[in-house]
Design a protein around this motif. Structure first.
Motif, PDB file in Angstrom:
ATOM      1  N   ARG A  53      32.939  37.121  34.850  1.00  0.00           N
ATOM      2  CA  ARG A  53      33.863  37.886  34.014  1.00  0.00           C
ATOM      3  C   ARG A  53      34.383  39.109  34.768  1.00  0.00           C
ATOM      4  O   ARG A  53      35.559  39.470  34.674  1.00  0.00           O
ATOM      5  N   GLY A  54      33.481  39.739  35.524  1.00  0.00           N
ATOM      6  CA  GLY A  54      33.908  40.873  36.340  1.00  0.00           C
ATOM      7  C   GLY A  54      34.820  40.447  37.477  1.00  0.00           C
ATOM      8  O   GLY A  54      35.758  41.154  37.844  1.00  0.00           O
ATOM      9  N   TYR A  55      34.556  39.292  38.041  1.00  0.00           N
ATOM     10  CA  TYR A  55      35.402  38.704  39.077  1.00  0.00           C
ATOM     11  C   TYR A  55      36.827  38.526  38.547  1.00  0.00           C
ATOM     12  O   TYR A  55      37.805  38.878  39.216  1.00  0.00           O
ATOM     13  N   GLN A  56      36.937  38.001  37.336  1.00  0.00           N
ATOM     14  CA  GLN A  56      38.255  37.789  36.734  1.00  0.00           C
ATOM     15  C   GLN A  56      38.963  39.121  36.452  1.00  0.00           C
ATOM     16  O   GLN A  56      40.177  39.245  36.674  1.00  0.00           O
ATOM     17  N   ARG A  57      38.201  40.096  35.980  1.00  0.00           N
ATOM     18  CA  ARG A  57      38.806  41.406  35.713  1.00  0.00           C
ATOM     19  C   ARG A  57      39.310  42.040  37.007  1.00  0.00           C
ATOM     20  O   ARG A  57      40.394  42.631  37.050  1.00  0.00           O
ATOM     21  N   ALA A  58      38.500  41.920  38.071  1.00  0.00           N
ATOM     22  CA  ALA A  58      38.889  42.504  39.356  1.00  0.00           C
ATOM     23  C   ALA A  58      40.131  41.808  39.913  1.00  0.00           C
ATOM     24  O   ALA A  58      41.025  42.453  40.480  1.00  0.00           O
ATOM     25  N   LYS A  99      42.510  40.418  38.224  1.00  0.00           N
ATOM     26  CA  LYS A  99      43.671  40.881  37.454  1.00  0.00           C
ATOM     27  C   LYS A  99      44.052  42.303  37.856  1.00  0.00           C
ATOM     28  O   LYS A  99      45.243  42.611  38.046  1.00  0.00           O
ATOM     29  N   GLU A 100      43.061  43.163  37.997  1.00  0.00           N
ATOM     30  CA  GLU A 100      43.303  44.569  38.321  1.00  0.00           C
ATOM     31  C   GLU A 100      43.982  44.740  39.684  1.00  0.00           C
ATOM     32  O   GLU A 100      44.856  45.594  39.854  1.00  0.00           O
ATOM     33  N   HIS A 101      43.584  43.913  40.649  1.00  0.00           N
ATOM     34  CA  HIS A 101      44.068  44.102  42.017  1.00  0.00           C
ATOM     35  C   HIS A 101      45.007  42.985  42.473  1.00  0.00           C
ATOM     36  O   HIS A 101      45.147  42.741  43.674  1.00  0.00           O
ATOM     37  N   LYS A 102      45.637  42.324  41.515  1.00  0.00           N
ATOM     38  CA  LYS A 102      46.566  41.257  41.848  1.00  0.00           C
ATOM     39  C   LYS A 102      47.674  41.783  42.760  1.00  0.00           C
ATOM     40  O   LYS A 102      48.272  42.828  42.506  1.00  0.00           O
ATOM     41  N   GLY A 103      47.943  41.050  43.834  1.00  0.00           N
ATOM     42  CA  GLY A 103      48.949  41.487  44.793  1.00  0.00           C
ATOM     43  C   GLY A 103      48.380  42.330  45.912  1.00  0.00           C
ATOM     44  O   GLY A 103      49.010  42.480  46.961  1.00  0.00           O
ATOM     45  N   LYS A 104      47.175  42.878  45.713  1.00  0.00           N
ATOM     46  CA  LYS A 104      46.516  43.691  46.738  1.00  0.00           C
ATOM     47  C   LYS A 104      45.338  42.956  47.358  1.00  0.00           C
ATOM     48  O   LYS A 104      45.008  43.174  48.529  1.00  0.00           O
ATOM     49  N   VAL A 105      44.682  42.122  46.530  1.00  0.00           N
ATOM     50  CA  VAL A 105      43.483  41.416  46.984  1.00  0.00           C
ATOM     51  C   VAL A 105      43.581  39.944  46.611  1.00  0.00           C
ATOM     52  O   VAL A 105      43.956  39.611  45.482  1.00  0.00           O
ATOM     53  N   ALA A 106      43.262  39.065  47.547  1.00  0.00           N
ATOM     54  CA  ALA A 106      43.158  37.634  47.271  1.00  0.00           C
ATOM     55  C   ALA A 106      41.671  37.298  47.147  1.00  0.00           C
ATOM     56  O   ALA A 106      40.894  37.563  48.070  1.00  0.00           O
ATOM     57  N   ALA A 137      40.872  29.949  44.970  1.00  0.00           N
ATOM     58  CA  ALA A 137      41.360  31.295  45.265  1.00  0.00           C
ATOM     59  C   ALA A 137      42.187  31.770  44.099  1.00  0.00           C
ATOM     60  O   ALA A 137      42.822  30.978  43.416  1.00  0.00           O
ATOM     61  N   GLN A 138      42.174  33.081  43.827  1.00  0.00           N
ATOM     62  CA  GLN A 138      42.982  33.628  42.763  1.00  0.00           C
ATOM     63  C   GLN A 138      43.339  35.058  43.091  1.00  0.00           C
ATOM     64  O   GLN A 138      42.754  35.682  43.962  1.00  0.00           O
ATOM     65  N   GLY A 139      44.319  35.600  42.379  1.00  0.00           N
ATOM     66  CA  GLY A 139      44.677  36.986  42.583  1.00  0.00           C
ATOM     67  C   GLY A 139      46.051  37.158  43.199  1.00  0.00           C
ATOM     68  O   GLY A 139      46.399  38.237  43.632  1.00  0.00           O
ATOM     69  N   GLY A 140      46.831  36.075  43.264  1.00  0.00           N
ATOM     70  CA  GLY A 140      48.186  36.220  43.781  1.00  0.00           C
ATOM     71  C   GLY A 140      48.357  35.523  45.111  1.00  0.00           C
ATOM     72  O   GLY A 140      47.454  34.922  45.655  1.00  0.00           O
ATOM     73  N   ASP A 141      49.528  35.602  45.661  1.00  0.00           N
ATOM     74  CA  ASP A 141      49.867  34.985  46.927  1.00  0.00           C
ATOM     75  C   ASP A 141      49.094  35.652  48.050  1.00  0.00           C
ATOM     76  O   ASP A 141      49.233  36.840  48.310  1.00  0.00           O
ATOM     77  N   SER A 142      48.244  34.866  48.735  1.00  0.00           N
ATOM     78  CA  SER A 142      47.410  35.456  49.772  1.00  0.00           C
ATOM     79  C   SER A 142      48.249  36.029  50.909  1.00  0.00           C
ATOM     80  O   SER A 142      47.804  36.906  51.641  1.00  0.00           O
ATOM     81  N   GLY A 143      49.482  35.534  51.067  1.00  0.00           N
ATOM     82  CA  GLY A 143      50.329  36.049  52.121  1.00  0.00           C
ATOM     83  C   GLY A 143      50.722  37.495  51.897  1.00  0.00           C
ATOM     84  O   GLY A 143      50.990  38.231  52.835  1.00  0.00           O
TER      85      GLY A 143
END
Length: 338
Positions: A64-69, A71-78, A33-39
């Motif tokens: 590569r698009g997964y990684q960009r997304a 980063k773009e939505h970190k904190g909003k999407v896990a 999982a990536q993109g920030g704290d899922s909580g």
């Protein structure tokens, strides 16, 4: 030849281990999982990558698009993912995602039957399939995103025919899926459009997008039959075509990630297709609250063009000019591919 859209920088995103987000067993893959704290995330997106994330092809372009997304939505999407999953385990992996995600994305037409089945079982979950049958129909909760492999194959066929000195070309596909069979037809159309007298060998289907050994044998058969430039839709299997080309003095058209012409002399050109843009698109629509179960065709006619052809430096300038004309015909609608 210039790109039709700017290359976006790929920023590394930390991979986090999140308990209970996804645990797959017996699938021959791994998940993270990536993109920030899922909580703190309001939305969850799970992505099924059947192949390797470092295949130099379809899966890596999507990743590569997964990684960009992420980063773009970190904190909003896990985000969570699983890779290198066997066909028999597609359904199990998709079910695991569906039980914990707002949006589930599957990569490749080989997942079409499984994702349709699982989407029907989870009507409140949103699903998106990237690279399925070009003529497929969305369902109530399943969107279909077409990266225009047919369009890319048309460009590849045109480039192969223009670059062929023997006026004989061929095509190697990973599997005899509807989208790949159609791409083979468009490869021939593109070749004949620019060189009516070019000979296009019967398409070869390896049976596995990642089997470099079998892909090499298919490519060797084509080179032995007189072809000197091959088009392909393969993942890790592309390495086998490179080996065959190097041994036989032939070349190939790479893609969807452009090859380094100077370090890989077997490449005559590459068709660049940004598969990852479709993961970004679906995620953005989810975040905005405007996600729809729709059929979206990307490629040269999309708002931000997602297909391009890159020639290696030694190519005749007249070839680049002719391919620019082919791209313009596709963009204008004069040439239609499906």
């Amino acid at each position: 030849m210039a790109l039709t859209h700017p290359r976006r920088a790929l920023a590394p995103v930390a991979l986090l281990s999140v308990t209970g987000l996804l645990t797959l067993t017996g699938c021959g893959g791994n998940s993270a999982a990536q993109g920030g704290d899922s909580g703190s995330a309001t939305l969850k997106v799970g992505v099924l990558f059947p192949g390797s994330l470092s295949d130099g092809g379809f899966m890596e372009s999507a990743y590569r698009g997964y990684q960009r997304a992420a980063k773009e939505h970190k904190g909003k999407v896990a985000f969570s993912k699983v890779e290198q999953v066997q066909a028999a385990d597609y359904e199990q992996a998709l079910v695991r995602f569906a039980t914990s995600s707002d949006l589930v994305i599957s990569l490749g037409g080989q997942t079409d039957a499984a994702v349709r089945k699982v989407a029907a079982r989870f009507p409140k979950v949103k699903f998106a399939e990237i690279g399925g049958p070009a003529d497929g129909k969305p369902t109530a909760n399943l969107a279909l995103y077409d990266p225009q492999q047919a369009e890319a194959a048309y460009l590849s066929g045109a480039a192969a025919a223009l670059l062929s000195k023997k006026k004989t070309v061929g095509f190697v596909g990973g599997a005899e899926l509807p989208a790949i069979v159609n791409a083979a037809k468009e490869f021939e159309r593109g070749a004949k459009a620019v060189e009516p007298d070019v000979k296009v060998l019967t398409p070869q289907y390896v049976g596995d997008f990642n089997d470099a050994s079998k892909a090499k044998q298919s490519a060797l058969a084509d080179y032995s039959a007189g072809a000197d430039v091959l088009g392909q839709i393969l993942n890790l299997g592309q390495k086998g075509v490179v080996q065959a080309a190097s041994g036989k003095g032939g070349t190939l058209i790479g893609g969807p990630i452009p090859a380094e012409c100077g370090t890989a002399k077997a490449y005559a050109a590459s068709v660049e297709t940004d598969i990852g843009a479709e993961i970004e698109y679906s995620t953005e629509q989810l975040v905005k609250g405007s996600w729809k179960a729709e059929a979206v065709h990307f490629g040269l006619t999309f708002d931000t063009p997602q297909n391009n052809i890159q020639l290696c430096d030694t190519a005749d300038p007249s070839v680049a000019k002719k391919l620019d004309e082919v791209k313009a015909d596709i963009t204008s609608g004069k040439v239609k591919t499906r």
